[in-house]
Design a protein around this motif. Structure first.
Motif, short mmCIF file in Angstrom:
data_model
loop_
_atom_site.label_atom_id
_atom_site.label_comp_id
_atom_site.label_asym_id
_atom_site.label_seq_id
_atom_site.Cartn_x
_atom_site.Cartn_y
_atom_site.Cartn_z
N HIS A 198 -4.45 12.27 8.66
CA HIS A 198 -5.76 12.53 9.22
C HIS A 198 -6.33 11.09 9.61
O HIS A 198 -5.79 10.17 9.22
CB HIS A 198 -6.67 13.43 8.49
CG HIS A 198 -6.82 12.84 7.02
ND1 HIS A 198 -7.57 11.99 6.70
CD2 HIS A 198 -6.57 13.32 5.79
CE1 HIS A 198 -7.72 11.42 5.53
NE2 HIS A 198 -7.14 12.61 4.95
N GLU B 54 5.43 11.87 -6.20
CA GLU B 54 4.07 12.02 -6.95
C GLU B 54 3.56 13.56 -6.48
O GLU B 54 2.87 14.03 -7.29
CB GLU B 54 3.27 10.87 -6.38
CG GLU B 54 1.66 11.01 -6.92
CD GLU B 54 0.87 10.15 -6.31
OE1 GLU B 54 1.01 9.73 -5.28
OE2 GLU B 54 -0.44 10.04 -6.71
N LYS B 55 3.57 13.77 -5.08
CA LYS B 55 3.07 14.93 -4.52
C LYS B 55 3.73 16.01 -5.04
O LYS B 55 3.19 17.28 -5.06
CB LYS B 55 3.04 14.78 -2.91
CG LYS B 55 2.04 13.76 -2.37
CD LYS B 55 0.91 14.09 -2.83
CE LYS B 55 -0.07 12.90 -3.24
NZ LYS B 55 -1.47 12.96 -3.30
N THR C 14 0.82 -1.20 -0.12
CA THR C 14 0.24 0.09 -0.22
C THR C 14 0.84 1.31 0.04
O THR C 14 1.93 1.04 -0.15
CB THR C 14 -1.05 -0.06 1.14
OG1 THR C 14 -2.04 0.95 1.05
CG2 THR C 14 -0.37 0.29 2.49
N SER D 16 -11.84 0.06 0.47
CA SER D 16 -12.73 0.69 1.33
C SER D 16 -13.60 2.07 0.85
O SER D 16 -12.97 2.78 -0.23
CB SER D 16 -11.62 1.38 2.54
OG SER D 16 -11.18 2.49 2.40
N LYS D 17 -14.55 2.39 1.45
CA LYS D 17 -15.14 3.48 0.99
C LYS D 17 -14.25 4.64 1.91
O LYS D 17 -13.54 4.41 2.60
CB LYS D 17 -16.58 3.47 1.83
CG LYS D 17 -17.33 2.55 1.29
CD LYS D 17 -18.83 2.31 1.94
CE LYS D 17 -19.64 1.24 1.32
NZ LYS D 17 -20.86 0.71 1.99
N HIS E 232 -6.90 8.49 6.82
CA HIS E 232 -5.43 7.68 6.50
C HIS E 232 -5.27 6.45 7.48
O HIS E 232 -4.70 5.32 6.84
CB HIS E 232 -4.36 8.53 6.63
CG HIS E 232 -4.30 9.55 5.53
ND1 HIS E 232 -4.07 10.99 5.82
CD2 HIS E 232 -4.60 9.59 4.12
CE1 HIS E 232 -4.23 11.64 4.57
NE2 HIS E 232 -4.36 10.93 3.64
N ILE F 251 -3.60 -5.74 -2.05
CA ILE F 251 -3.36 -4.34 -1.81
C ILE F 251 -4.68 -3.69 -1.23
O ILE F 251 -5.74 -3.49 -1.97
CB ILE F 251 -3.19 -3.48 -3.36
CG1 ILE F 251 -2.02 -4.35 -3.96
CG2 ILE F 251 -2.76 -2.19 -3.19
CD1 ILE F 251 -1.93 -3.89 -5.46
N MET G 294 -6.55 -0.43 0.01
CA MET G 294 -6.44 1.12 -0.41
C MET G 294 -7.94 1.65 -0.30
O MET G 294 -9.10 1.11 -0.28
CB MET G 294 -6.03 1.00 -1.86
CG MET G 294 -7.15 0.57 -2.87
SD MET G 294 -6.54 0.48 -4.39
CE MET G 294 -6.31 -1.46 -4.59
N LYS H 143 -15.05 13.60 0.95
CA LYS H 143 -14.09 12.63 1.46
C LYS H 143 -12.97 13.72 2.36
O LYS H 143 -12.77 14.51 1.93
CB LYS H 143 -13.13 12.14 0.16
CG LYS H 143 -11.88 11.35 0.61
CD LYS H 143 -11.21 11.08 -0.89
CE LYS H 143 -9.78 10.33 -0.67
NZ LYS H 143 -8.69 11.29 -1.10
P1 TYM Z 1 -3.30 9.28 -0.30
O1 TYM Z 1 -1.85 9.91 0.30
O2 TYM Z 1 -4.12 10.00 -1.08
O3 TYM Z 1 -3.95 8.37 0.46
C1 TYM Z 1 -3.19 7.31 1.25
C2 TYM Z 1 -4.42 6.28 1.40
O4 TYM Z 1 -5.26 6.63 2.11
C3 TYM Z 1 -6.65 6.43 1.49
N1 TYM Z 1 -7.48 7.59 1.98
C4 TYM Z 1 -8.63 7.44 2.67
N2 TYM Z 1 -9.40 6.18 3.06
C5 TYM Z 1 -10.54 6.35 3.56
N3 TYM Z 1 -11.03 7.71 3.80
C6 TYM Z 1 -10.39 8.56 3.49
N4 TYM Z 1 -11.11 10.04 3.67
C7 TYM Z 1 -9.26 8.82 2.53
N5 TYM Z 1 -8.16 9.50 2.39
C8 TYM Z 1 -7.31 8.77 1.84
C9 TYM Z 1 -6.29 6.52 0.07
O5 TYM Z 1 -7.23 5.96 -0.67
C10 TYM Z 1 -5.12 5.61 0.10
O6 TYM Z 1 -5.19 4.43 0.02
N6 TYM Z 1 -1.17 7.90 -4.71
C11 TYM Z 1 -1.40 7.52 -3.22
C12 TYM Z 1 -0.19 6.78 -2.84
C13 TYM Z 1 0.27 5.55 -2.97
C14 TYM Z 1 -0.72 4.25 -2.93
C15 TYM Z 1 0.31 3.17 -3.39
C16 TYM Z 1 -1.92 4.21 -2.32
C17 TYM Z 1 1.39 5.20 -3.50
N7 TYM Z 1 1.47 3.80 -3.83
C18 TYM Z 1 -0.24 2.06 -3.18
C19 TYM Z 1 -2.35 2.85 -2.47
C20 TYM Z 1 -1.89 1.65 -2.77
C21 TYM Z 1 -2.08 8.86 -2.75
O7 TYM Z 1 -1.71 9.87 -3.04
O8 TYM Z 1 -2.51 8.36 -1.38
#
Ligand code: TYM
Length: 393
Positions: free
Chosen positions: A96, A125-126, A86, A261-262, A99, A231, A233, A273
């Protein structure tokens, strides 16, 4: 970004758009992403194979969708090794509580499968996605966020966390090169909503997020073994692993299994979100917030209670839009207590103020425990998690 109507959109929805959907219809997403609902039969199989009770987020439909979880369970039942992959795009100093959903769940999966966990910190990426933050700052945030992740309780001997910026090379880069060779610009445009005016870094980013889904990307850890990934996510990331599964077919690699997940909503309303880059600071609970701030933010959250007490006692609350109640589905594990609250709040016996107070108490405890764990993470612990060689694995 303006809000879009994800319901009426025919093509696949990309991660950026998902965050701005007016209403996320999760069942429709399952169809659009070619996933499957997690049903009771699959949960029973999960419990039988792992010998562990299904996580409350599985039972309450928060982890609601998957690809090939059943096939992965067959592999485990046959004694095969799997690994968990992940990641996190570090965009703020503190993560937060939304996460916590993928990372607490990944820790649960690590225990359930006794599996290696690989976590990509996508600092690059960021950097591509944001104009206001330097590359060094993104890299620094990767380490700050890694502390929040480690505080979820991962096993240091079986967990590898890496900054993408610092790590890409060797066997990981070989797979990225294969991905770059087999993916066209048009595919990226269609699936990720990117075009030629985006930075090239953003256009190529999907290849970097996909490559760690294959054990051959980590020769130091898996040597030449073909190990299948699982995985976890949020559903916004699902599109990456559709591409990953197509690539696996081309390369004859094990197809990664996924579990989605939701979204934990933002405090302003159920159809948002929680996001660390939200413009409304009161809609997000950071893991660094103190008790006073948490109480204030929950107090302002959108309520499904009625306007007057008389009306509320008569009609009860609308649970489907009540943010505090929805958070309890995530964070109140006790099923009996949760059922009682559901009955009493929907019938008007309990008030919105009482629900919010129960949630405040739960979240303050959660955040305080998290802070205590985080404070124990020093440079030595961090180094242990970022050690690529993992001799003990
Ligand atoms: P990022 O940093 O936006 O979010 C990290 C993980 O947290 C999940 N997420 C949430 N889950 C539930 N409720 C929320 N409000 C919420 N906000 C964020 C995201 O779905 C994610 O799983 N590109 C990715 C980073 C990444 C990644 C991966 C994610 C790199 N490799 C492999 C999953 C699998 C990102 O910017 O996630």
């Amino acid at each position: 970004m303006s809000q879009i109507d994800c319901d009426t959109k025919d093509e696949v929805i990309n991660p950026q758009e998902l965050t701005s959907c007016k209403v996320v219809d999760y069942m429709k997403l399952v169809d659009k992403f070619g996933c499957h609902i997690i049903d009771n039969t699959l949960l029973e199989k999960f419990e039988k194979v792992t010998g562990k009770k299904a996580h409350v987020w599985l039972k309450r439909n928060i982890y609601f969708s998957h690809q090939d979880l059943d096939t992965l369970l067959d592999l485990v039942a046959d004694g095969k090794e799997i690994f968990i992959y992940t990641g996190r795009g570090p965009s703020s100093n503190s993560m937060h509580i939304g996460h916590l959903v993928p990372f607490m769940f990944a820790k649960y999966l690590q225990d359930a499968f006794n599996a290696i966990v690989i976590i990509q910190m996508s600092d690059d990426e960021k950097y591509y996605a944001r104009d206001s933050v330097s590359l060094d700052e993104c890299n620094k945030l990767a380490y700050e966020n890694a502390k929040d992740i480690i505080a979820c309780g991962f096993n240091p001997l079986k967990t590898f966390i890496f900054s993408n910026l610092e790590t890409v090379g060797g066997s990981l880069f070989r797979n990225i090169v294969h991905l770059m060779k087999t993916t066209t610009g048009n595919q990226i445009k269609g699936a990720y909503g990117l075009n030629l005016s985006n930075p090239i870094g953003q256009i190529t980013w999907p290849m970097f997020q996909i490559a760690p889904a294959f054990s051959s990307s980590f020769e130091n850890i898996f040597h030449k073994k073909n190990v299948t990934a699982l995985i976890p996510m949020g559903i916004d990331q699902a599109v990456y692993f559709r591409t990953a599964r197509d690539f696996a077919d081309k390369m004859k690699y094990p197809k990664p299994a996924t579990i989605h997940s939701k979204f934990l909503p933002g405090l302003e309303g159920i159809n948002t979100k929680m996001s660390s880059t939200s413009t409304n600071a009161n809609s997000v609970i950071f893991l660094s917030d103190n008790a006073v701030t948490i109480k204030k933010k929950i107090g302002l959250s959108f309520s499904g209670g009625k306007n007057t007490l008389i009306e509320h006692r008569l009609l009860g609350a609308d649970l489907s839009v009540d943010v505090a109640y929805q958070y309890l589905t995530y964070f109140l594990e006790d099923d009996d207590k949760f059922q009682q609250i559901t009955t009493d709040y929907s019938s008007g016996i309990m008030t919105s103020g009482q629900i919010k107070q129960i949630l405040v108490d739960l979240l303050v405890e959660l955040v305080n425990t998290h802070k205590k764990n985080r404070d124990l993470i020093d440079a030595i612990v961090l180094r242990q998690f970022f050690d690529m060689t993992k001799n003990d694995l």
